[in-house]
Structure formats: structure tokens, C-alpha cells
Design a protein around this motif. Structure first.
Motif, mmCIF file in Angstrom:
data_model
loop_
_atom_site.group_PDB
_atom_site.id
_atom_site.type_symbol
_atom_site.label_atom_id
_atom_site.label_comp_id
_atom_site.label_asym_id
_atom_site.label_seq_id
_atom_site.Cartn_x
_atom_site.Cartn_y
_atom_site.Cartn_z
ATOM 1 N N LEU A 249 19.992 23.334 -15.734
ATOM 2 C CA LEU A 249 20.963 23.431 -16.838
ATOM 3 C C LEU A 249 21.397 24.881 -17.053
ATOM 4 O O LEU A 249 22.568 25.178 -17.261
ATOM 5 N N ARG A 250 20.430 25.770 -16.991
ATOM 6 C CA ARG A 250 20.721 27.194 -17.203
ATOM 7 C C ARG A 250 21.776 27.688 -16.190
ATOM 8 O O ARG A 250 22.770 28.294 -16.563
ATOM 9 N N LYS B 10 27.346 29.085 -14.882
ATOM 10 C CA LYS B 10 28.486 28.917 -13.964
ATOM 11 C C LYS B 10 29.741 28.481 -14.730
ATOM 12 O O LYS B 10 30.853 28.875 -14.411
ATOM 13 N N ASN B 11 29.534 27.639 -15.760
ATOM 14 C CA ASN B 11 30.679 27.145 -16.547
ATOM 15 C C ASN B 11 31.139 28.146 -17.608
ATOM 16 O O ASN B 11 31.996 27.828 -18.425
ATOM 17 N N GLY B 12 30.506 29.317 -17.642
ATOM 18 C CA GLY B 12 30.918 30.342 -18.613
ATOM 19 C C GLY B 12 30.330 30.153 -20.005
ATOM 20 O O GLY B 12 30.809 30.753 -20.965
ATOM 21 N N GLU C 86 22.595 27.232 -25.257
ATOM 22 C CA GLU C 86 23.056 25.868 -24.982
ATOM 23 C C GLU C 86 22.034 25.021 -24.240
ATOM 24 O O GLU C 86 22.270 23.848 -23.966
ATOM 25 N N THR C 87 20.906 25.612 -23.884
ATOM 26 C CA THR C 87 19.812 24.813 -23.321
ATOM 27 C C THR C 87 18.488 25.433 -23.755
ATOM 28 O O THR C 87 18.417 26.624 -24.076
#
Ligand code: ATP
Ligand code: MG
Ligand code: MG
Length: 362
Positions: A70-71, A76-78, A84-85
């Protein structure tokens, strides 16, 4: 402070700076503590409940694999992978958990600050956010190699297997309760077909196993306190290979019920279609594109099947003598089984509407 806890705290960096240590949150399963370090910040420390999780090391392996995946994906998605995790904080020895001298397993996570944790759904907006959060969890993990995950609780959502147990409980009938609940039993026996839907679709390779969360309650999401948007899915103990519709369906089962799970007045129980729509919209906005045609076609059935599964577990436990689910009053498990029956009946009545809502957001 107990010496057993000091032993644990010393496994992590900055022990000398630790200025506060307190119990934290409203969790019912693990022991959760907040640690505050002078000039450094906070972390969450948890002792895993061994009586529920028999193989805590395998569970920790699952969490380590999923959180690091997830990290990377969030980075990668900015996005912000620190917020967020969950991130496991390693011990000084570089391990993702610590086994103390009593054999208890401890782990530490980044503390996600400036968040709100809601205990119950109070409006459609929150439930939409909840749908988005669990859909996003699905989507981020859509290409995770699911065969690397252990089944922490065997056959957790194997509805066929749950049905076999239910029939055995009826046959045994240790307290002679079966004669009084024939109507309820027949309700489930007449719908045996539901137990096969997902197993069959998996066996035919129409749908695939994914990473599922399996405890999709509202209080397992942290919301940003300013934007009020869902920020991070927490409580990853039950991540396992499963079907997307299980997380979807179980969320609907308890979150879109107009009444309580154990409401004795069945006139108060039923599917809240507005809440169903809110969750479905959030879920599909986040993960619609990672589901195939068949997964979408049978998504709404997840709600019925999860409610059915829960219903046979409640009724089976009532018949067996209330051995698994704690009861606070006479017939408590029977009341719970009856709410599931009412909810299933209501979903059956609204099935076309449920399908249309799924199609609307795809
Ligand atoms: P449950 O009864 O839902 O199974 P649990 O005992 O497994 O709960 P968690 O849900 O992991 O425990 O944590 C309990 C509470 O602690 C959460 O609901 C949340 O309020 C808080 N919490 C847990 N982890 C974090 C974190 N990393 N950052 C901030 N708060 C957290
Ligand atoms: Mg929790
Ligand atoms: Mg938990």
C-alpha cells in the motif's frame, strides 16, 4: 508501569524520550496504547489478542506484506503514505513485531494524527465515505499477489461450510430448541442456493480472489478532521483472500439496516435504500474499474449472502446453546437471527432496485 510493558517499550527506538503512555481508542479485540515521545511524536502500540488470533505471526506477515504494498502504491499515485495507510514501525532488531517473554505478540504503527473515528453511521455522507474507503482499499490492492496471504481465520466467509455447520447444529439440537424455531430454520433451508453463489463463481473462474478486509466497520476508518473525508483504513488483522462482494455485502448488512442488529421489534428493521445507494456509489467510484463484469453483476448478492451467512450463524448458535456470540438477554441470538431474516426478505423485495443502483455507478 508494568515491567512486562517496559520490556516491550525498550524494543523500540527512543525509549529515553518516552513521556506518556496510555490506553487508547475503543477497540474490542486488541489492547491498544498511545505512546508519546518528547520532541519526536506519537505511535500506536498494540498487543494482539491471542485467544482470537491463533496464528499471530502469520497475521503479522499478512499485515507487513499488505502495508508495504500500500505504501508503494500510494506513493506512486502521489498520495501521502504516512497518513493514508498504516505503517509498521520496526523494532530495534528490524522486526515488524515483538514476541515478549509470555509469548504475546506486539506491534507498533505510525499514529495518524488529526483524525476522527466515528462509531456509528449517522448519515449518508459518512456511509458514502466509508464505501469509498473500502473500495479504494480494494482498488489499491487489486494487483496484490493474493496467494501470498494466509487465511487467518479458516473458511471465514465460506458460506457452504457455514451451512454444513448450521445443519449439524439442527441435527444435534442439544437443548430441544429446534421445535420452536422451525419457521426460521425453513427460511434458511429454502434459500440454500445462496450458499453456492460465490463458491461456484470462484470455481468457474468467473470472479477472482482479492485482498479483503473482513471487518469493514465505520470505526475501522480514520477520517480527516478538517475535510471530513475518509483518510485511512485501519485494523488489518482480518485481511485475507476473499471476494470483493464480501466486504461490500457485510458493510451493507450492518450499515444500511434501518434497525439494530438485535432489534426485537422487527417493524424497525429493513434495508435503508438511501444508505445502500450512498455506500454503493462510494465503493464503485473507488473500485468499479478493478472489478470484472461478473463481479459487478453479482455485487448486490454479496449483501444478501453476507446477511444469510450471519443469520445462519446466529440461529445455529441459538440452537447450539449460545456458545459463540455473547448474549445479554434470553433469546438474544434468536432476535439477531430474526433481524437478518427480515433484512434478507426486504433485500429480496428490493433486488431490482439494488441492481439498478449498482449499474448506475459503474
Ligand atoms: P475492533 O474492536 O474494531 O476489532 P481493535 O481492538 O482491533 O478494534 P483497532 O481498530 O486496531 O483495534 O484500534 C482501536 C482504535 O484505536 C481505532 O478504532 C482508532 O480509533 C485507534 N487507532 C488505531 N490505530 C491507529 C493509528 N494508527 N492512528 C490513530 N488512531 C488509531
Ligand atoms: Mg477496530
Ligand atoms: Mg480489530
Amino acid at each position: 508501569m508494568k515491567s512486562s510493558i517496559i520490556e516491550v517499550l525498550q524494543q523500540y527506538d527512543n525509549f529515553a524520550e518516552l513521556k506518556e503512555f496510555s490506553e487508547y481508542g475503543n477497540g474490542h479485540i486488541n489492547d491498544t496504547y498511545l505512546l508519546d515521545y518528547e520532541g519526536i511524536g506519537k505511535i500506536i502500540l498494540q498487543k494482539i489478542n491471542k485467544s482470537i488470533f491463533k496464528e499471530p505471526k502469520k497475521l503479522m506477515e499478512n499485515i507487513a506484506l499488505v502495508t508495504s504494498f500500500l505504501r508503494d502504491k500510494i506513493e506512486k499515485n502521489g498520495g501521502d503514505p504516512d497518513r493514508e495507510t498504516l505503517n509498521l514501525i520496526k523494532t530495534k532488531d528490524g522486526q515488524s513485531f515483538y514476541e515478549d517473554s509470555k509469548g504475546d505478540i506486539w506491534r507498533a504503527y505510525n499514529f495518524i494524527s488529526d483524525t476522527i473515528c466515528y462509531e456509528q453511521v449517522t448519515n449518508a455522507k459518512e456511509f458514502y465515505e466509508s464505501g469509498f474507503a473500502f473500495g479504494n482499499f480494494q482498488n489499491l490492492l487489486a494487483d496484490f499477489p493474493v496467494n501470498k496471504l494466509s487465511e487467518v481465520i479458516k473458511n471465514f466467509h465460506n458460506t457452504e461450510d457455514r451451512f454444513v455447520t448450521f445443519k449439524a447444529q439442527i441435527n444435534e439440537d442439544p437443548l430441544g430448541r429446534v421445535k420452536d424455531v422451525k419457521e426460521e430454520i425453513d427460511f434458511f433451508l429454502n434459500r440454500e442456493e445462496y450458499t453456492h453463489i460465490f463458491n461456484r463463481a470462484l470455481a468457474n473462474n468467473e470472479i477472482s480472489l482479492k485482498v479483503t478486509h473482513n471487518d469493514t466497520k465505520l470505526n475501522n476508518i480514520l477520517f480527516d478532521k478538517d475535510t471530513k473525508k475518509a483518510l485511512c483504513v485501519i485494523d488489518l488483522d482480518t485481511i485475507m483472500p476473499g471476494v470483493a462482494a464480501f466486504d461490500f455485502g457485510d458493510s451493507i448488512r450492518f450499515g444500511a439496516n434501518k434497525g439494530l442488529e438485535d432489534e426485537p421489534d422487527l417493524s424497525k428493521v429493513g434495508l435503508d435504500i438511501e444508505l445502500f445507494e450512498a455506500f454503493t456509489r462510494g465503493f464503485l467510484e473507488a473500485c468499479g474499474k478493478s472489478l470484472n463484469k461478473r463481479e459487478i453483476e453479482i455485487l448486490h448478492m454479496g449483501a444478501i449472502v453476507m446477511t444469510y451467512e450471519c443469520g445462519i450463524r446466529f440461529l445455529g448458535d441459538y440452537i447450539a446453546g449460545d456458545k459463540y456470540f455473547k448474549i445479554a438477554r434470553e433469546n438474544h441470538n434468536l432476535d439477531r437471527a430474526r433481524t437478518q431474516i427480515k433484512l434478507i426478505s426486504d433485500m429480496e423485495e428490493h433486488i431490482e432496485e439494488m441492481k439498478k443502483i449498482v449499474e448506475k455507478y459503474i
